[in-house]
Design an enzyme around this catalytic site. Structure first.
Site, PDB file in Angstrom:
ATOM      1  NE  ARG A 273      38.286  -6.556 -28.499  1.00 24.28           N
ATOM      2  CZ  ARG A 273      38.057  -7.330 -27.400  1.00 24.28           C
ATOM      3  NH1 ARG A 273      38.898  -7.664 -26.884  1.00 24.28           N
ATOM      4  NH2 ARG A 273      36.868  -7.633 -26.959  1.00 24.28           N
TER       5      ARG A 273
ATOM      6  CG  ASP B  34      32.869 -11.168 -24.440  1.00 23.13           C
ATOM      7  OD1 ASP B  34      33.372 -12.176 -24.105  1.00 23.13           O
ATOM      8  OD2 ASP B  34      33.766 -10.120 -24.323  1.00 23.13           O
TER       9      ASP B  34
END
Length: 568
Positions: free
Chosen positions: A182, A468
């Protein structure tokens, strides 16, 4: 915010020890390291520069369109289906067939591109490991370049990690997960590499180096249909998918490989994107392997999209679950859309982590994970995400029990019942209460995450969850929303209004708790006070910053004396 409007701060400057061989118009302002020179070759830098030059105006236009959409939402509009693309939504078309190599994605694990993490994730028993340059990574120069080195070694099968503290050497098993990568979102710059006098686009740096150094190995050792594979984050409109499709085609042509060799899954993690799912798949139809419910960023995006709508205040973060009507509708429509187009509909993240010192609490957490995954697989999802290897067996068991020997549910669960979902279903106001504990948790998590991020850690275990950037963003924007509109908190039969004064008191009290929990020495050496100031500033800002990490990024950029761009 695009590259042309990025705030500038004085960057730290360090002495250069070596230098990279750079092509014309390219400056590498990050520190020299012989290992990084394996990535920052002249030809690889030229490849990234070519992508930047070809697509930078398209990217600028896409970011301008984001700002225009934001202006309209702030003036009272709501996102919705585009009448101009009705022909795509109603059209009888499908994406390219899913490659057999990734037909089974029932459990995927995600994490940053750290060396030990890569090995453990590939060995975890998951079907896919998504190596993350985005929400789980603090994008320091060291983290980004070391991550590229690590992934190159992983693709070549040579990656090892010598953990001297544990007297153990980590290496890959014979059977490993499929690797997806990603890159960062379109909006993020890479300020350690300048191309023609401006910072490179972060995602083109991440994609460009990984593709350039690894596509040949994929072809040689795995064959056609085995990658490279990607996850694409933070899209708001199909025009952004169209840019990615053009990037893929450009890369394939440059490498001399077949069109459609690169495959990608798009994270539907912004509220505007849920109304663009067919269009996104259509633009990527030769390169798509599905969509994913990026549900934490999706919650963040709900607040950001409706930041000027005081009637859309969210309840406590822990109450915004997939049981909320707007969240369930989003998941159901994603499944129908993907299966109608012949690709995977991936479920969301299980953010729980094992609780090693409390078996009872650990069992309770695992039961929550099982229930969430059972909901997903029964709804028709083809796979799910986990943040920790300890969750893989539970997730795998749930999906396997429901799907049996089938690799996915693309052909068996069409979800035609979701065809009638409306804009109102996807935008329904979430229900629940706002509490003082919710305000405190947001503050505690936001400050601790920022402190870790500023010191180079982008994935942080806090209170039995893996936090996160996406979950930290929820904490930030929810506090901002409550402060902006003076939300009333429920509790003990009383109602307390959220004010700057109350927030200031909560911050000081939670800072004391953080210091007690982490210990005075760690607190003193950490960047907790810097994180506190940044978090307060963001929560009290008159207008909501688009991303927490855009401002924070400027505090981790370290410039070294640059190579002068080559004039050859």
């Amino acid at each position: 915010m695009d590259l042309g409007t990025q705030k500038t701060y004085p960057a730290l400057v360090s002495k250069r020890i070596g230098s990279y061989d750079v092509p014309e118009g390219v400056e590498v302002r990050g520190g020299y390291d012989p290992e990084f020179a394996r990535i920052l070759t002249r030809d690889a830098l030229q490849f990234v520069a070519d992508l930047q030059r070809e697509f930078r105006n398209h990217i600028r236009y896409a970011m301008e369109c984001r700002r225009e959409a934001k202006r309209q939402y702030n003036e009272g509009a709501s996102p919705g289906f585009d009448p101009a693309t009705l022909y795509i939504r109603e059209g009888d078309w499908t994406c390219a067939p899913v490659p057999p190599a990734v037909a089974d994605r029932r459990v995927e694990i995600t994490g940053p591109v750290e060396r030990k993490m890569i090995i453990n994730a590939l060995n975890s028993g998951a079907k896919v490991f998504m190596a993350d340059f985005e929400d789980a990574l603090s994008p320091s120069w060291e983290n980004l370049m070391r991550g590229q080195v690590n992934l190159k070694d992983a693709v070549e099968g040579t990656i090892t990690f010598d953990d001297k503290a544990r007297n153990r050497v980590y290496k890959l098993n014979d059977q490993v997960a499929k690797l997806f990568v990603r890159p960062r979102g379109w909006h993020l710059p890479e300020s350690h590499i300048f191309i023609d006098g401006e910072p490179a686009t972060g995602c083109l740096v991440d994609f460009g180096f990984y593709f350039y150094h690894n596509y040949a190995t994929f072809r040689k050792t795995r064959g056609a249909g085995f990658g490279p594979f990607f996850y694409l984050p933070k899209m708001e409109h199909s025009r952004e998918a169209k840019i990615w499709n053009s990037v893929f085609e450009r890369a394939e042509k440059r490498a001399g490989i077949e069109k459609g060799s690169i495959r990608a899954t798009v994270l539907v993690e912004t509220l505007p994107a849920v109304f663009q799912m067919d269009e996104i798949l259509y633009e990527l139809r030769d390169h798509s392997v599905g969509l994913n419910c990026g549900r934490w960023d999706y919650i963040f995006s709900y607040v950001k999209t409706f930041q000027a709508h005081p009637d859309r205040l969210l309840p406590d973060r822990v109450q915004v679950s997939m049981a909320q009507h707007f969240m369930k509708s989003y998941s159901d429509l994603l499944i129908r859309t993907c299966h109608r187009r012949g690709v995977h509909a991936m479920g969301g993240m299980a953010a729980q982590i094992p609780i090693r010192d409390d078996p009872e609490a650990n069992n309770a957490a695992l039961e929550l994970v099982r229930k969430d995954k059972l909901r997903e697989v029964k709804a028709g999802h083809d796979g799910t995400w986990a943040a920790h290897p300890g969750l893989i067996p539970a997730c795998n068991e749930v999906f396997t029990n429901q799907m049996g020997g089938a690799p996915n549910q693309i052909d068996t669960t069409k979800r035609e019942d979701a065809a009638g979902l409306t804009e109102e279903d996807l935008l329904q106001r979430p229900r629940g209460v706002r509490t003082m504990e919710g305000l405190r948790l947001n503050t505690r998590v936001g400050i601790q995450y920022l402190a870790a991020w500023l010191t180079g850690t982008g994935s942080v275990p806090l209170y039995s969850l893996m936090e996160d950037a996406a979950t930290a963003e929820i904490s930030r924007v929810q506090n901002w929303q409550w402060l902006k509109y003076g939300a009333e908190l429920d509790g003990d039969g009383t109602r307390v209004k959220v004010t700057p004064c109350l927030f200031g008191r909560v911050v000081e009290e939670e800072m004391g708790r953080i210091e007690r929990e982490v210990g005075k020495e760690k607190f003193r050496k950490g960047r907790y006070n810097e994180a506190r100031k940044m978090f307060i500033r963001q929560c009290l800002a008159p207008s909501l910053d688009d991303f927490l990490t855009l401002d924070a990024y400027n505090h981790i950029v370290v410039h070294h004396p640059t190579n002068a761009p080559s004039k050859l």
